[in-house]
Design an enzyme around this catalytic site. Structure first.
Site, PDB file in Angstrom:
ATOM      1  N   ASP A  81       0.840  -1.207   0.000  1.00 44.81           N
ATOM      2  CA  ASP A  81       0.000   0.000   0.000  1.00 44.81           C
ATOM      3  C   ASP A  81       0.872   1.253   0.000  1.00 44.81           C
ATOM      4  O   ASP A  81       2.046   1.209   0.378  1.00 44.81           O
ATOM      5  CB  ASP A  81      -0.903  -0.011   1.247  1.00 44.81           C
ATOM      6  CG  ASP A  81      -2.076   0.964   1.141  1.00 44.81           C
ATOM      7  OD1 ASP A  81      -2.222   1.633   0.100  1.00 44.81           O
ATOM      8  OD2 ASP A  81      -2.855   1.044   2.114  1.00 44.81           O
ATOM      9  N   GLY A  95      -4.722   7.374   4.824  1.00 44.31           N
ATOM     10  CA  GLY A  95      -6.138   7.715   4.861  1.00 44.31           C
ATOM     11  C   GLY A  95      -6.517   8.905   4.012  1.00 44.31           C
ATOM     12  O   GLY A  95      -7.664   9.345   4.041  1.00 44.31           O
ATOM     13  N   GLU A 103      -7.686  -0.511   5.513  1.00 45.32           N
ATOM     14  CA  GLU A 103      -6.234  -0.654   5.298  1.00 45.32           C
ATOM     15  C   GLU A 103      -5.567  -1.163   6.574  1.00 45.32           C
ATOM     16  O   GLU A 103      -4.702  -2.045   6.537  1.00 45.32           O
ATOM     17  CB  GLU A 103      -5.629   0.696   4.893  1.00 45.32           C
ATOM     18  CG  GLU A 103      -6.060   1.152   3.506  1.00 45.32           C
ATOM     19  CD  GLU A 103      -5.621   2.550   3.150  1.00 45.32           C
ATOM     20  OE1 GLU A 103      -5.631   2.874   1.955  1.00 45.32           O
ATOM     21  OE2 GLU A 103      -5.275   3.337   4.048  1.00 45.32           O
ATOM     22  N   LYS A 121       6.863  11.741  -0.137  1.00 47.28           N
ATOM     23  CA  LYS A 121       6.153  11.252   1.055  1.00 47.28           C
ATOM     24  C   LYS A 121       7.086  11.032   2.252  1.00 47.28           C
ATOM     25  O   LYS A 121       6.611  10.857   3.376  1.00 47.28           O
ATOM     26  CB  LYS A 121       5.423   9.936   0.738  1.00 47.28           C
ATOM     27  CG  LYS A 121       4.493   9.988  -0.478  1.00 47.28           C
ATOM     28  CD  LYS A 121       3.316  10.890  -0.245  1.00 47.28           C
ATOM     29  CE  LYS A 121       2.336  10.928  -1.390  1.00 47.28           C
ATOM     30  NZ  LYS A 121       1.617   9.692  -1.647  1.00 47.28           N
TER      31      LYS A 121
HETATM   32  C1  5RP Z   1      -5.739   5.812   1.075  1.00 46.96           C
HETATM   33  C2  5RP Z   1      -4.323   5.885   1.502  1.00 46.96           C
HETATM   34  C3  5RP Z   1      -3.290   6.008   0.442  1.00 46.96           C
HETATM   35  O1  5RP Z   1      -2.319   5.028   0.621  1.00 46.96           O
HETATM   36  C4  5RP Z   1      -2.643   7.358   0.548  1.00 46.96           C
HETATM   37  O2  5RP Z   1      -3.637   8.356   0.500  1.00 46.96           O
HETATM   38  C5  5RP Z   1      -1.625   7.585  -0.585  1.00 46.96           C
HETATM   39  O3  5RP Z   1      -2.304   7.740  -1.795  1.00 46.96           O
HETATM   40  P1  5RP Z   1      -1.537   7.923  -3.167  1.00 46.96           P
HETATM   41  O4  5RP Z   1      -0.865   6.631  -3.476  1.00 46.96           O
HETATM   42  O5  5RP Z   1      -2.643   8.261  -4.150  1.00 46.96           O
HETATM   43  O6  5RP Z   1      -0.553   9.048  -3.012  1.00 46.96           O
HETATM   44  O7  5RP Z   1      -3.980   5.824   2.653  1.00 46.96           O
HETATM   45  O8  5RP Z   1      -6.614   5.778   2.169  1.00 46.96           O
END
Ligand code: 5RP
Length: 219
Positions: A81, A95, A103, A121
């Site tokens: 994830d 989130g 998740e 990130k």
């Molecule tokens: C969804 C999440 C996603 O992992 C988080 O928002 C990252 O999203 P992205 O990959 O689009 O940057 O926690 O609830």
């Protein structure tokens, strides 16, 4: 590399962590979507997947990957994830897409959590990204007042209902120096379903897409 290229590279690298014949836990969001697209190419080598949201379940099915009910699955070797923020300790805020509760449930069952993100990130201290807190609708105002007592500035995510039928408070203004403690404190507030700190169960490995390729950070 653009941010999207970094996400795609991290997602592609995660395929190496998927054991043959396994049931894979699959996250939610744009980076997880790149992972699903990569997983589709090896779908005959896995048994199926457990999804962390309705949107992810739909995308998996569109690719012809079997989606299993978590209650019928006892072993998930790996959960893949993204994250909204992550530290070198592999504590995360998640989130942003509103799927934090499912998740966290799938991550709890999984033996390994492989986080896939672009380089933006990675942070020193969590909290610049507003911390999502999923709340039972009738407790919304009470929980917001309790969060103000903790020093946060909660804002109701407008027009958004989670897959579980709840609302989300996005908490601004936190500098989270002790994410393990805050994760527990927030979960003690009656009416909180879960919060987006993933510190008590951090990732095991971060695959970070960068301009120089995918960097691996493991605990
Ligand atoms: C969804 C999440 C996603 O992992 C988080 O928002 C990252 O999203 P992205 O990959 O689009 O940057 O926690 O609830």
């Amino acid at each position: 590399m653009t941010q999207d290229e970094q996400k795609r590279a991290a997602a592609a690298a995660a395929i190496e962590y998927v054991p043959a014949g396994s049931i894979v836990g699959v996250g939610t969001g744009s980076t997880a979507n790149y992972f699903i697209d990569a997983l589709a190419k090896i779908k005959n080598k896995i048994e199926g997947a457990v999804a962390s949201s309705d949107a992810t379940a739909q995308r998996l099915k569109q690719h012809g990957i079997e989606v299993m009910d978590l209650n019928n699955v006892s072993d998930i070797p790996v959960y893949i994830d993204g994250a909204d923020e992550i530290t070198e300790n592999l504590h995360m805020i998640k989130g942003g897409g509103g799927a934090l509760t499912r998740e966290k449930i799938v991550a709890a069952v999984a033996r390994k959590f492989i986080c896939i993100t672009d380089q933006s990130k990675l942070v020193n201290v969590l909290g610049n990204f507003p911390l999502p807190v999923e709340v039972s609708p009738m407790a919304r105002s009470y929980v917001a007042r309790e969060i103000v007592h903790l020093g946060g500035h909660p804002a109701l995510r407008q027009g958004f209902i989670t897959d579980n039928g709840n609302v989300i408070l996005d908490v601004h203004g936190l500098s989270i120096l002790n994410p393990v403690e805050l994760e527990g404190t927030l979960n003690q507030i009656t009416g909180v379903v879960t919060n987006g700190l993933f510190a008590r169960r951090p990732a095991n490995t971060l695959l970070l897409g960068t301009d120089n390729g995918v960097r691996t950070i493991s605990l």
